[in-house]
Write an enzyme that holds these catalytic residues in place. Structure first.
Site, PDB file in Angstrom:
ATOM      1  CB  CYS A   1      -0.985  -0.001   1.167  1.00 21.86           C
ATOM      2  SG  CYS A   1      -0.322   0.423   2.778  1.00 21.86           S
TER       3      CYS A   1
ATOM      4  CG  HIS B   1      17.180 -10.174  14.205  1.00 26.81           C
ATOM      5  ND1 HIS B   1      17.821  -9.028  14.601  1.00 26.81           N
ATOM      6  CD2 HIS B   1      18.150 -11.010  13.752  1.00 26.81           C
ATOM      7  CE1 HIS B   1      19.128  -9.166  14.402  1.00 26.81           C
ATOM      8  NE2 HIS B   1      19.336 -10.362  13.878  1.00 26.81           N
TER       9      HIS B   1
END
Length: 142
Positions: free
Chosen positions: A65, A98
Site C-alpha cells: 500500500c 530476527h
C-alpha cells in the site's frame, strides 16, 4: 513455494511487477489485491492474505500500500501473523532473521519498484535465525 499477495490502489502497479517476477521464478501467487487504481479500503485485501498465511495455505504473504502502515496494522491483528514494514533490503532481511516475519509490507510511495522486487527476493531467501530470537518471537502473541 506459494505466496499470497494483496494491495490497495497505491500498490497495484507494484503488485503486478512482483507477481510477474515471482511467477517467472516458478512461484505460485494467489492475488487478493485490487487490479485497479481506484480508491479501495485496504483491510478488504489484507484479511484474505493473513488468513492464507494463518491457515498454512501459503508460505508467506506480501502486502503493498502507500505507506505500508495500514496493511501492517491490519495483518498484525491476526494471531500468528508477524507482518513487518520493509523499506530496504537490510530491514527486510532483519524482519525474517530476527522476527520470523511471515508477511512483508511494502510502502509503494516510499520505495522504487526495482527496490521492492529486491526486497521480495531478500524476504523469501532469508531464513529465521532462531536461537535468542525465538524466545522473543514466542512472546509476541497476546
Amino acid at each position: 513455494m506459494k505466496i499470497s499477495i494483496g494491495n490497495d490502489h497505491a500498490g497495484t502497479d507494484y503488485k503486478f511487477a512482483i507477481v510477474k517476477h515471482l511467477e517467472a521464478k516458478g512461484i505460485t501467487v494467489i492475488n487478493h489485491g485490487t487490479d485497479a487504481n481506484e480508491s479501495v479500503d485496504y483491510p478488504d485485501f489484507v484479511h484474505p492474505v493473513a488468513l492464507d498465511v494463518v491457515n498454512n495455505t501459503v508460505d508467506f504473504g506480501i502486502l503493498v500500500c502507500g505507506s505500508a502502515n495500514g496493511v501492517a496494522m491490519t495483518a498484525n491483528k491476526h494471531q500468528n501473523i508477524r507482518a513487518g514494514i520493509c523499506w530496504t533490503k537490510e530491514i527486510t532481511a532483519l524482519t525474517r532473521q530476527h522476527n520470523n516475519a511471515n508477511v512483508m509490507c511494502i510502502p509503494a510511495r516510499y520505495t522504487a519498484e526495482k527496490q521492492a522486487i529486491a526486497m521480495v527476493d531478500a524476504f523469501l531467501e532469508t531464513k529465521f535465525e532462531g536461537g535468542r530470537h525465538q524466545n522473543r518471537v514466542d512472546k509476541i502473541p497476546c
